[in-house]
Write a protein that holds these residues in place. Structure first.
Motif, PDB file in Angstrom:
ATOM      1  N   HIS A 206      -6.948  -1.508  -2.434  1.00 37.17           N
ATOM      2  CA  HIS A 206      -7.602  -2.763  -2.046  1.00 37.17           C
ATOM      3  C   HIS A 206      -8.381  -3.386  -3.199  1.00 37.17           C
ATOM      4  CE1 HIS A 206      -6.142  -2.800   1.955  1.00 37.17           C
ATOM      5  NE2 HIS A 206      -6.603  -1.577   2.198  1.00 37.17           N
ATOM      6  N   SER A 207      -8.870  -2.540  -4.102  1.00 32.23           N
ATOM      7  CA  SER A 207      -9.642  -3.132  -5.199  1.00 32.23           C
ATOM      8  C   SER A 207      -8.729  -3.752  -6.262  1.00 32.23           C
ATOM      9  CB  SER A 207     -10.570  -2.095  -5.825  1.00 32.23           C
ATOM     10  OG  SER A 207      -9.787  -1.113  -6.453  1.00 32.23           O
ATOM     11  N   THR A 208      -7.457  -3.364  -6.287  1.00 32.09           N
ATOM     12  CA  THR A 208      -6.575  -3.876  -7.355  1.00 32.09           C
ATOM     13  C   THR A 208      -5.468  -4.797  -6.841  1.00 32.09           C
ATOM     14  OG1 THR A 208      -5.272  -1.870  -7.110  1.00 32.09           O
ATOM     15  CG2 THR A 208      -6.872  -1.888  -8.903  1.00 32.09           C
ATOM     16  N   ALA A 209      -5.113  -4.659  -5.558  1.00 26.05           N
ATOM     17  CA  ALA A 209      -3.920  -5.363  -5.063  1.00 26.05           C
ATOM     18  C   ALA A 209      -4.098  -6.879  -5.006  1.00 26.05           C
ATOM     19  CB  ALA A 209      -3.538  -4.829  -3.695  1.00 26.05           C
ATOM     20  N   GLY A 210      -5.298  -7.328  -4.616  1.00 26.37           N
ATOM     21  CA  GLY A 210      -5.523  -8.770  -4.445  1.00 26.37           C
ATOM     22  C   GLY A 210      -5.145  -9.565  -5.689  1.00 26.37           C
ATOM     23  N   PRO A 211      -5.784  -9.254  -6.834  1.00 24.61           N
ATOM     24  CA  PRO A 211      -5.460  -9.999  -8.057  1.00 24.61           C
ATOM     25  C   PRO A 211      -3.996  -9.832  -8.483  1.00 24.61           C
ATOM     26  CG  PRO A 211      -7.452  -8.675  -8.340  1.00 24.61           C
ATOM     27  CD  PRO A 211      -6.892  -8.317  -7.012  1.00 24.61           C
ATOM     28  N   LEU A 212      -3.432  -8.636  -8.215  1.00 21.84           N
ATOM     29  CA  LEU A 212      -2.031  -8.385  -8.582  1.00 21.84           C
ATOM     30  C   LEU A 212      -1.094  -9.291  -7.779  1.00 21.84           C
ATOM     31  CD1 LEU A 212       0.131  -6.544  -9.961  1.00 21.84           C
ATOM     32  CD2 LEU A 212      -0.120  -4.986  -8.045  1.00 21.84           C
ATOM     33  N   ILE A 213      -1.354  -9.341  -6.469  1.00 22.54           N
ATOM     34  CA  ILE A 213      -0.516 -10.158  -5.582  1.00 22.54           C
ATOM     35  C   ILE A 213      -0.651 -11.643  -5.964  1.00 22.54           C
ATOM     36  CG2 ILE A 213      -0.269 -10.914  -3.164  1.00 22.54           C
ATOM     37  CD1 ILE A 213      -1.150  -7.937  -2.470  1.00 22.54           C
TER      38      ILE A 213
ATOM     39  N   PRO B 255       0.828  -1.203   0.000  1.00 24.69           N
ATOM     40  CA  PRO B 255       0.000   0.000   0.000  1.00 24.69           C
ATOM     41  C   PRO B 255       0.865   1.257   0.000  1.00 24.69           C
ATOM     42  CG  PRO B 255       0.049  -0.984   2.181  1.00 24.69           C
ATOM     43  CD  PRO B 255       0.757  -1.934   1.271  1.00 24.69           C
ATOM     44  N   PRO B 256       0.254   2.403  -0.367  1.00 24.97           N
ATOM     45  CA  PRO B 256       1.021   3.651  -0.270  1.00 24.97           C
ATOM     46  C   PRO B 256       1.456   3.820   1.180  1.00 24.97           C
ATOM     47  CG  PRO B 256      -1.363   4.064  -0.554  1.00 24.97           C
ATOM     48  CD  PRO B 256      -1.142   2.607  -0.766  1.00 24.97           C
ATOM     49  N   GLY B 257       2.659   4.340   1.384  1.00 23.75           N
ATOM     50  CA  GLY B 257       3.117   4.598   2.748  1.00 23.75           C
ATOM     51  C   GLY B 257       3.742   3.403   3.441  1.00 23.75           C
ATOM     52  N   ALA B 258       3.845   2.270   2.751  1.00 22.14           N
ATOM     53  CA  ALA B 258       4.413   1.076   3.405  1.00 22.14           C
ATOM     54  C   ALA B 258       5.933   1.174   3.531  1.00 22.14           C
ATOM     55  CB  ALA B 258       4.029  -0.169   2.615  1.00 22.14           C
ATOM     56  N   GLY B 259       6.520   2.156   2.875  1.00 20.51           N
ATOM     57  CA  GLY B 259       7.976   2.318   2.952  1.00 20.51           C
ATOM     58  C   GLY B 259       8.680   1.829   1.691  1.00 20.51           C
TER      59      GLY B 259
ATOM     60  N   ARG C 166       0.616  -2.017 -11.071  1.00 27.60           N
ATOM     61  CA  ARG C 166      -0.289  -1.573 -10.024  1.00 27.60           C
ATOM     62  C   ARG C 166      -1.589  -2.384 -10.018  1.00 27.60           C
ATOM     63  NH1 ARG C 166       1.805   3.083  -7.836  1.00 27.60           N
ATOM     64  NH2 ARG C 166       0.325   4.341  -6.688  1.00 27.60           N
ATOM     65  N   ASN C 167      -1.856  -3.109 -11.081  1.00 27.97           N
ATOM     66  CA  ASN C 167      -3.058  -3.958 -11.149  1.00 27.97           C
ATOM     67  C   ASN C 167      -2.719  -5.158 -12.039  1.00 27.97           C
ATOM     68  OD1 ASN C 167      -3.154  -3.051 -13.796  1.00 27.97           O
ATOM     69  ND2 ASN C 167      -4.631  -1.442 -13.338  1.00 27.97           N
ATOM     70  N   LYS C 168      -3.689  -6.065 -12.154  1.00 29.17           N
ATOM     71  CA  LYS C 168      -3.392  -7.299 -12.883  1.00 29.17           C
ATOM     72  C   LYS C 168      -3.092  -7.033 -14.363  1.00 29.17           C
ATOM     73  CE  LYS C 168      -5.032 -11.914 -13.767  1.00 29.17           C
ATOM     74  NZ  LYS C 168      -6.234 -12.553 -14.243  1.00 29.17           N
ATOM     75  N   THR C 169      -3.829  -6.100 -14.953  1.00 25.16           N
ATOM     76  CA  THR C 169      -3.585  -5.782 -16.372  1.00 25.16           C
ATOM     77  C   THR C 169      -2.145  -5.307 -16.563  1.00 25.16           C
ATOM     78  OG1 THR C 169      -5.853  -5.029 -16.452  1.00 25.16           O
ATOM     79  CG2 THR C 169      -4.484  -4.431 -18.323  1.00 25.16           C
ATOM     80  N   GLN C 170      -1.689  -4.418 -15.679  1.00 24.13           N
ATOM     81  CA  GLN C 170      -0.311  -3.937 -15.800  1.00 24.13           C
ATOM     82  C   GLN C 170       0.685  -5.068 -15.571  1.00 24.13           C
ATOM     83  OE1 GLN C 170       0.547  -0.400 -13.484  1.00 24.13           O
ATOM     84  NE2 GLN C 170      -1.209   0.696 -14.288  1.00 24.13           N
ATOM     85  N   ALA C 171       0.328  -6.013 -14.670  1.00 20.89           N
ATOM     86  CA  ALA C 171       1.236  -7.140 -14.409  1.00 20.89           C
ATOM     87  C   ALA C 171       1.365  -7.997 -15.666  1.00 20.89           C
ATOM     88  CB  ALA C 171       0.722  -7.971 -13.238  1.00 20.89           C
ATOM     89  N   GLU C 172       0.253  -8.208 -16.346  1.00 24.79           N
ATOM     90  CA  GLU C 172       0.309  -8.990 -17.588  1.00 24.79           C
ATOM     91  C   GLU C 172       1.156  -8.265 -18.623  1.00 24.79           C
ATOM     92  OE1 GLU C 172      -4.077 -11.037 -16.961  1.00 24.79           O
ATOM     93  OE2 GLU C 172      -3.866  -9.329 -18.302  1.00 24.79           O
ATOM     94  N   MET C 173       0.960  -6.939 -18.696  1.00 23.67           N
ATOM     95  CA  MET C 173       1.744  -6.130 -19.639  1.00 23.67           C
ATOM     96  C   MET C 173       3.225  -6.184 -19.275  1.00 23.67           C
ATOM     97  SD  MET C 173      -0.677  -2.790 -19.845  1.00 23.67           S
ATOM     98  CE  MET C 173      -1.660  -2.378 -21.259  1.00 23.67           C
ATOM     99  N   PHE C 174       3.491  -6.160 -17.972  1.00 20.83           N
ATOM    100  CA  PHE C 174       4.869  -6.195 -17.468  1.00 20.83           C
ATOM    101  C   PHE C 174       5.582  -7.465 -17.945  1.00 20.83           C
ATOM    102  CE2 PHE C 174       7.544  -7.843 -13.943  1.00 20.83           C
ATOM    103  CZ  PHE C 174       8.506  -6.852 -13.874  1.00 20.83           C
ATOM    104  N   PHE C 175       4.931  -8.613 -17.757  1.00 20.73           N
ATOM    105  CA  PHE C 175       5.583  -9.873 -18.138  1.00 20.73           C
ATOM    106  C   PHE C 175       5.709 -10.012 -19.659  1.00 20.73           C
ATOM    107  CE2 PHE C 175       4.781 -11.039 -13.729  1.00 20.73           C
ATOM    108  CZ  PHE C 175       5.921 -11.751 -13.420  1.00 20.73           C
TER     109      PHE C 175
END
Ligand code: AMP
Length: 223
Positions: free
Chosen positions: A186-193, A14-18, A94-103
């Motif tokens: 919270h709406s995007t992190a679950g599928p990304l993780i 999350p934002p602010g986690a360091g 930042r979300n699953k779509t970006q993760a797919e694009m990343f790979f």
């Protein structure tokens, strides 16, 4: 390089986690560049580029900038020479779509050693940390009125320890925006993780144990 492999580190959380603080340590330790999409976007806003103009409206509301804009800027950034031996990604994907694009990026090859590190932190702690954050618009240093207090204060204004500029609260660190950023997270992190977990590259670190402990755990994971 590790065993002749490109070292790719992805910081999640999350934002602010360091993530920013840990990013500084990782890039020094492994001599790889820090690619923070948030910093690139804020730079574009300051410079008034067309990308900045498009991104600004989303960022001040705490919403995500459209995926195509972000992936385009990341693809451009990794073409630079300093990314040849690896890179640290902070705030992207930042979300699953970006993760797919990343790979799917040409930059990620079989010869890449990918480690995704999730720095986890409860919402109350995120709000406390971010609302106390102060930012230097000149040299981009980040301070915190709880654990990284700027030395100089006149009336209610704090000044940067590095360059002396007046520190500000970033628009996206205002409480209402923080709450919105958390909602978006919270709406995007679950599928990304989940996505990184399925790729067998995910490591989870407890962000509430303090900066030093988190650094030690991350270095353990990466070495
Ligand atoms: P950060 O500094 O990473 O917390 O990012 C600040 C803001 O920039 C976010 O609230 C988003 O509006 C935008 N942003 C940064 N990275 C991304 C990304 N990968 N995708 C979409 N928007 C992003």
């Amino acid at each position: 390089m590790i065993d002749n492999k490109k070292r790719i580190v992805v910081l999640l959380g999350p934002p602010g986690a360091g993530k920013g603080t840990q990013a500084e340590l990782i890039i020094k330790e492994f001599s790889i560049p820090h690619i923070s999409t948030g910093n690139i976007l804020r730079g574009a806003i300051q410079e008034g580029t067309s990308l900045g103009k498009k991104a600004n409206a989303y960022m001040t509301k705490g919403e995500l900038v459209p995926d195509e804009l972000v992936i385009k800027l990341v693809e451009e950034r990794v073409q630079r020479n300093d990314c040849r031996e690896g890179a640290l990604f902070d705030g992207f994907p930042r979300n699953k779509t970006q993760a797919e694009m990343f790979f799917r990026m040409d930059y990620i090859t079989e010869n890449s050693k990918i480690s995704a590190i999730l720095i986890d932190l409860p919402d109350e702690e995120v709000i406390k940390r971010l609302s106390n954050r102060r930012y230097c618009p000149n040299c981009k240093s980040i301070f915190n009125l709880i654990h990284k207090i700027p030395k100089k204060k006149i009336n209610d204004t704090y000044y940067c320890d590095n360059c002396g500029s007046e520190l500000i609260i970033r628009d996206d660190d205002k409480v209402q925006t923080i709450k919105n950023r958390l909602k978006v997270y919270h709406s995007t992190a679950g599928p990304l993780i989940e996505y990184f977990k399925k790729k067998n590259v995910l490591h989870v670190v407890d962000g509430s144990t303090g900066q030093k402990r988190v650094s030690e755990e991350i270095l353990d994971i990466l070495t």
